[in-house]
Design an enzyme around this catalytic site. Structure first.
Site, mmCIF file in Angstrom:
data_model
loop_
_atom_site.group_PDB
_atom_site.id
_atom_site.type_symbol
_atom_site.label_atom_id
_atom_site.label_comp_id
_atom_site.label_asym_id
_atom_site.label_seq_id
_atom_site.Cartn_x
_atom_site.Cartn_y
_atom_site.Cartn_z
ATOM 1 N N GLU A 172 3.496 -1.071 2.919
ATOM 2 C CA GLU A 172 3.875 -0.034 1.962
ATOM 3 C C GLU A 172 5.199 0.614 2.351
ATOM 4 O O GLU A 172 5.652 0.497 3.487
ATOM 5 C CB GLU A 172 2.791 1.062 1.896
ATOM 6 C CG GLU A 172 1.400 0.505 1.594
ATOM 7 C CD GLU A 172 0.410 1.544 1.116
ATOM 8 O OE1 GLU A 172 0.849 2.661 0.748
ATOM 9 O OE2 GLU A 172 -0.786 1.238 1.111
ATOM 10 N N LYS A 176 -10.069 4.189 5.355
ATOM 11 C CA LYS A 176 -8.610 4.339 5.409
ATOM 12 C C LYS A 176 -8.177 5.393 6.425
ATOM 13 O O LYS A 176 -7.060 5.327 6.933
ATOM 14 C CB LYS A 176 -8.092 4.812 4.040
ATOM 15 C CG LYS A 176 -8.339 3.855 2.894
ATOM 16 C CD LYS A 176 -7.250 2.812 2.848
ATOM 17 C CE LYS A 176 -7.273 2.059 1.517
ATOM 18 N NZ LYS A 176 -6.174 1.088 1.468
ATOM 19 N N ARG A 188 -11.926 -3.066 4.993
ATOM 20 C CA ARG A 188 -12.392 -3.438 3.653
ATOM 21 C C ARG A 188 -13.907 -3.341 3.490
ATOM 22 O O ARG A 188 -14.397 -3.051 2.389
ATOM 23 C CB ARG A 188 -11.937 -4.869 3.313
ATOM 24 C CG ARG A 188 -10.436 -5.088 3.342
ATOM 25 C CD ARG A 188 -9.712 -4.216 2.364
ATOM 26 N NE ARG A 188 -8.269 -4.475 2.391
ATOM 27 C CZ ARG A 188 -7.370 -3.662 1.826
ATOM 28 N NH1 ARG A 188 -7.755 -2.577 1.180
ATOM 29 N NH2 ARG A 188 -6.088 -3.943 1.897
ATOM 30 N N ASP A 242 -0.814 1.017 5.912
ATOM 31 C CA ASP A 242 -2.054 1.710 5.546
ATOM 32 C C ASP A 242 -3.232 0.830 5.959
ATOM 33 O O ASP A 242 -3.787 0.086 5.148
ATOM 34 C CB ASP A 242 -2.049 1.984 4.038
ATOM 35 C CG ASP A 242 -3.333 2.627 3.568
ATOM 36 O OD1 ASP A 242 -4.035 3.240 4.384
ATOM 37 O OD2 ASP A 242 -3.639 2.498 2.366
ATOM 38 N N THR A 245 -2.982 5.565 10.052
ATOM 39 C CA THR A 245 -1.906 5.072 9.187
ATOM 40 C C THR A 245 -0.648 5.096 10.042
ATOM 41 O O THR A 245 -0.337 6.134 10.640
ATOM 42 C CB THR A 245 -1.713 5.992 7.962
ATOM 43 O OG1 THR A 245 -2.972 6.125 7.281
ATOM 44 C CG2 THR A 245 -0.683 5.433 6.990
ATOM 45 N N GLU A 302 -5.573 -10.072 -0.023
ATOM 46 C CA GLU A 302 -4.941 -10.887 -1.063
ATOM 47 C C GLU A 302 -4.485 -12.238 -0.514
ATOM 48 O O GLU A 302 -4.637 -13.260 -1.166
ATOM 49 C CB GLU A 302 -3.735 -10.151 -1.656
ATOM 50 C CG GLU A 302 -4.078 -8.887 -2.419
ATOM 51 C CD GLU A 302 -2.827 -8.071 -2.707
ATOM 52 O OE1 GLU A 302 -2.454 -7.242 -1.853
ATOM 53 O OE2 GLU A 302 -2.207 -8.292 -3.771
ATOM 54 N N GLN A 345 -14.746 0.368 3.240
ATOM 55 C CA GLN A 345 -14.191 0.819 1.959
ATOM 56 C C GLN A 345 -15.062 0.378 0.779
ATOM 57 O O GLN A 345 -15.350 1.166 -0.127
ATOM 58 C CB GLN A 345 -12.776 0.252 1.819
ATOM 59 C CG GLN A 345 -12.022 0.688 0.578
ATOM 60 C CD GLN A 345 -10.660 -0.007 0.436
ATOM 61 O OE1 GLN A 345 -10.251 -0.804 1.299
ATOM 62 N NE2 GLN A 345 -9.958 0.296 -0.629
ATOM 63 N N HIS A 390 -0.555 -6.259 -7.028
ATOM 64 C CA HIS A 390 -1.632 -5.893 -6.095
ATOM 65 C C HIS A 390 -2.872 -5.433 -6.861
ATOM 66 O O HIS A 390 -3.990 -5.879 -6.590
ATOM 67 C CB HIS A 390 -1.151 -4.803 -5.140
ATOM 68 C CG HIS A 390 -2.216 -4.251 -4.244
ATOM 69 N ND1 HIS A 390 -2.761 -4.977 -3.200
ATOM 70 C CD2 HIS A 390 -2.853 -3.048 -4.238
ATOM 71 C CE1 HIS A 390 -3.682 -4.236 -2.585
ATOM 72 N NE2 HIS A 390 -3.763 -3.068 -3.203
ATOM 73 N N ASP A 399 -1.421 8.504 -1.065
ATOM 74 C CA ASP A 399 -1.143 7.071 -1.169
ATOM 75 C C ASP A 399 -1.353 6.631 -2.611
ATOM 76 O O ASP A 399 -2.368 6.961 -3.219
ATOM 77 C CB ASP A 399 -2.072 6.290 -0.236
ATOM 78 C CG ASP A 399 -1.621 4.853 -0.062
ATOM 79 O OD1 ASP A 399 -0.428 4.560 -0.269
ATOM 80 O OD2 ASP A 399 -2.475 4.004 0.288
ATOM 81 N N GLU A 413 -1.931 -2.883 4.972
ATOM 82 C CA GLU A 413 -1.278 -2.778 3.664
ATOM 83 C C GLU A 413 0.201 -2.504 3.908
ATOM 84 O O GLU A 413 0.551 -1.517 4.565
ATOM 85 C CB GLU A 413 -1.925 -1.679 2.802
ATOM 86 C CG GLU A 413 -3.358 -2.044 2.394
ATOM 87 C CD GLU A 413 -3.971 -1.119 1.349
ATOM 88 O OE1 GLU A 413 -3.493 0.011 1.175
ATOM 89 O OE2 GLU A 413 -4.954 -1.561 0.703
HETATM 90 MN MN MN Z 1 -2.712 1.854 0.556
#
Ligand code: MN
Length: 399
Positions: free
Chosen positions: A187, A239, A223, A219, A243, A344, A226, A119, A112, A185
């Site tokens: 992606e 993570k 948080r 993804d 996925t 975000e 992480q 971002h 990834d 996420e």
């Molecule tokens: Mn990612």
């Protein structure tokens, strides 16, 4: 291009210019390779006779290489546009709502990236407010990490809220429990078909010789887990729990009209990352929460192209395997409604989103349904759909 004899609803993104590949099983039948046309799936083993389509993944077909991919696409287009083929092929066309769609590839390795400047800037501002938003390496190389291939799941597979350790800076000790900051996420993923030998590298201009096609990737990211675990080796259990990828792999050949330049790169990258004809792509993505569109991330803004990502991840001689998947990193545009993650969109939880049902969200709640979708411009007057990747959040086990 001529139209297909197969029924394609007005405005469908699955017309004759798209023809994405997937793996499906008809009612009571085994999994096999198919191609989508309109709201139907064409059974490729039955239609073309090739054994390679009798498999439960695209891998054996993808291993055959670019020339074979292009020739096969030509045969499928001929079949679906030749009216004399209709009587025969009609019998092996299944309504998509009557089949089960599976994970389309056997995922080999998974990488990834972190290729969106917006971002990376947003996260830098949130977590390092007193220093430069981008770290010194960011404009010199596409930053990435190796993820967990074995937990890549098909669209529709429920995602169980992960448990783990977390510790906010103000907490005296770490605590253990279900993540309370579960995020998404948005992606785009690139699927490798043609492998390489150990010691070889792939140049940016060899991108299309190795990459078979494109899918959507969510993804999932815890948080809180992480934030506590990532120093100094990067993402790990925050993570790796799941996925999700979309069921349809759109071949690169279907994206010719979507190709655009990447944003200007300053400083100029090192020679192995230079691209004479950049692989920017005008993909328009969408993130919906419980059926309500929350954001529309624009892929065309991505700083690093997938050809640069592929060149970077093999420049050290690491080999490619058929089924390797590399994802772009979260796609975020400059607009407040163009951000590709909740961290975000809510500015680290400080600005909750309002939903049409009167509820608010900072991060995901149990029962939430997340749907990512995407499309690209096709030849004049047509649209190429990337389909969607969806999942519902299930409560943590033992919580
Ligand atoms: Mn990612």
């Amino acid at each position: 291009m001529t139209n297909s004899w197969a029924p394609v609803p007005e405005g469908s993104g699955f017309g004759i210019n798209n023809l994405p590949y997937g793996v499906f099983s008809p009612p009571g039948g085994r999994a096999r390779v198919g191609v989508r046309i309109g709201d139907h799936v064409l059974d490729l083993r039955a239609a073309l006779g090739d054994q390679v389509f009798e498999r439960a993944s695209l891998n054996d077909f993808m291993a055959q290489g670019r020339e074979h991919w292009t020739a096969t696409r030509r045969r499928i287009i001929d079949l679906l546009t030749d009216p004399t083929q209709r009587a025969r092929a009609d019998e092996v066309l299944h309504p998509v709502d009557q089949v089960t769609l599976h994970l389309p590839i056997e995922v080999a390795d998974y990488v990834d990236f972190y290729a969106s400047e917006q971002h990376a800037t947003n996260l830098g501002k949130m977590f390092r407010p007193d220093s430069a938003a981008l770290l010194p390496n960011w404009k010199h190389l596409p930053v990435g990490y190796h993820g967990r291939a074995g937990t890549i799941v098909a669209s529709g597979t429920p995602v169980t809220r992960p448990r783990g350790q977390r510790k906010a800076p103000s907490d005296p000790e770490p605590e253990f429990g279900p993540s309370v900051r579960l995020d998404i996420e948005v992606e785009v993923g690139y699927v490798v078909g043609t492998p390489t030998e150990l010691g070889e590298s792939v140049s940016t201009k060899e991108f299309a010789d190795h990459v078979f096609g494109v899918c959507l990737v969510n993804d999932w990211s815890a948080r809180d887990i992480q934030a506590w675990e990532y120093v100094p080796l990067g993402p790990f259990l925050g993570k790796s729990f799941a996925t999700s990828i979309s069921p349809w792999i759109v071949p690169l050949d279907a994206l010719a009209a979507a190709r655009v330049p990447t944003p200007r790169q300053d400083p100029a990258p090192l020679p192995y990352l230079e691209e004479a004809e950049p692989w920017g792509l005008d993909l328009r993505l969408e993130f919906a929460l419980n059926g309500h569109t929350v954001s529309r991330p624009p892929y065309a803004e991505m700083y690093w192209s997938p050809a640069q990502m592929l060149s970077h991840m093999t420049v050290n001689g690491a080999s490619l395997r058929t089924g390797d998947l590399f994802a772009s990193g979260t796609v975020s545009g400059p607009g407040a409604d163009e951000r590709g993650s909740l961290i975000e969109l809510t500015w680290n939880g400080a600005e909750p989103l309002s939903l049409p049902d009167g509820g608010t969200r900072t991060f995901l709640e149990d029962g939430d349904l997340v749907t990512l979708s995407g499309s690209a411009p096709g030849p004049p007057g047509s649209l190429i759909s990337l389909g969607e990747v969806t999942a519902r959040i299930q409560p943590s086990v033992n919580s």
